[in-house]
Scaffold this motif. Sequence first.
Motif, PDB file in Angstrom:
ATOM      1  N   THR A  80       1.036  -1.099   0.323  1.00  9.00           N
ATOM      2  CA  THR A  80      -0.435   0.007   0.185  1.00  9.00           C
ATOM      3  C   THR A  80       0.918   1.603  -0.037  1.00  9.00           C
ATOM      4  OG1 THR A  80      -1.987  -1.240   0.874  1.00  9.00           O
ATOM      5  CG2 THR A  80      -2.006   1.069   0.609  1.00  9.00           C
TER       6      THR A  80
ATOM      7  N   ASP B  67      -5.912  -1.288  -5.471  1.00  6.20           N
ATOM      8  CA  ASP B  67      -5.573  -1.678  -3.857  1.00  6.20           C
ATOM      9  C   ASP B  67      -6.269  -2.942  -3.624  1.00  6.20           C
ATOM     10  OD1 ASP B  67      -3.323  -2.768  -2.012  1.00  6.20           O
ATOM     11  OD2 ASP B  67      -3.821  -0.858  -0.657  1.00  6.20           O
ATOM     12  N   GLU B  68      -5.669  -3.919  -2.813  1.00 11.82           N
ATOM     13  CA  GLU B  68      -5.901  -5.000  -2.197  1.00 11.82           C
ATOM     14  C   GLU B  68      -7.017  -5.763  -3.409  1.00 11.82           C
ATOM     15  OE1 GLU B  68      -6.678  -5.889   1.388  1.00 11.82           O
ATOM     16  OE2 GLU B  68      -5.343  -4.088   2.345  1.00 11.82           O
TER      17      GLU B  68
END
Length: 384
Positions: free
Chosen positions: A53, A152-153
């Motif tokens: 991140t 992200d993720e």
Amino acid sequence: MHDNPFRPGFGISPPMLAGRDALLDEWREVLGLGAWSPFRAALVTGMRGVGKTVLLNAVEDEARERGWTVVHGTLHAGLVDALEHDRLPELLQAADPEAVGRELTGVTLPQLGGATTQVVQRYPREPRLESMLARLVELAEARGAGLLVSLDEVSREALDELRRIAVAVQHLMREDRRTAIVAAGVPAAVAAALDAEGLTFFRRAQQVRLDTLTLAEARAALAEPIRSRGRTIDDAALERAARASEGYPFLVQSIGARAWEHDAQAPAIDLAAVEAAVAIAHEAMGESVIVPALRGLSARDRDYLAAMAEDDGPAATGRVAQRMGAQPGVAGRQRARLLDAGIVVAPARGLVDFAIPRMREHLRAHPHDAQLGLPTAARETFRE
Ligand SMILES: Nc1ncnc2c1ncn2[C@@H]1O[C@H](COP(=O)(O)OP(=O)(O)OP(=O)(O)O)[C@@H](O)[C@H]1O
Ligand SMILES: [Mg+2]
């Protein structure tokens, strides 16, 4: 002078992003004028807490500094909806107030509008994501910049969202628009994305495997922020702190923060401060990293980890299967899943080791954390 520079936690950018300069240079090239690079589409992966991140944050900062428009999103069901209704209109408004006015009121002002805007109005059912991204890149190009999409993720649950966004970005890239995309996730999620239908685009993307920091990088990540805030750290203390972090970025921040606090009035951080900090930071790994990681696993996966924890170092896969009372082939499935999840690593053929620092020690000290599922053979080893 006593403000703590360290940032233990997740997604919070550190005072010094150690060991990622070469990687950031690749993105700087993408963002630079006229440069073409495979990093235009990149897929970042690595274990929990390795710094995915904060790397995305750094790439986004580089982009904004160059006037690029950044579309950032954490993948979840509903992200595309949020982009279409909230974030993209907001970005469009900032870049070109008139464009949004036209879209929202539905008033066609062809003398002002580009082709894209008119298409949106004539065919309201057309996916707006595509047209809004196209308009954003058009406006960015007019300023001599481009559009960065940062996701992200990456997760199995949100592959549909990833697909929708990837299709739109891929379309822009085919038209040779100044667009870049970067997505990050743990290895299992990224592997699922690479396998998924409609996401072949990512198979050609640059794969970036983030690793833990080297000892020298860990030292720098600890020493530099201390010095730049006007304090010092003894050599022995720095060495102890760097080694105790095992290069795990989360631990670097956690140890650094506690060493800083230990005696915040003292100009120098000494070995005693670091020893105290290491003890607290190691203990805190359980609640902040290890237990959350175990929670996402099946009972059998946790059994595999419990069986591994019997060894002081890398475990032989055959021995682990034996301890679990499992056929080697069956245990192999657990091993593959744990490798995918970034929880274990294979240092050599036939060996497995823990990827996350302190997991072995944690499982030994808190065997119940590995025992949340049904009883199996490995559990016997903890009964006495
Ligand atoms: N290169 C680095 N140098 C120093 N500290 C770092 C570095 N990378 C990450 N950190 C620190 O490590 C911690 C974890 O970083 P981050 O949240 O980016 O990890 P992550 O890989 O995204 O984890 P997750 O998979 O759980 O989302 C943060 O406290 C961050 O400040
Ligand atoms: Mg993260």
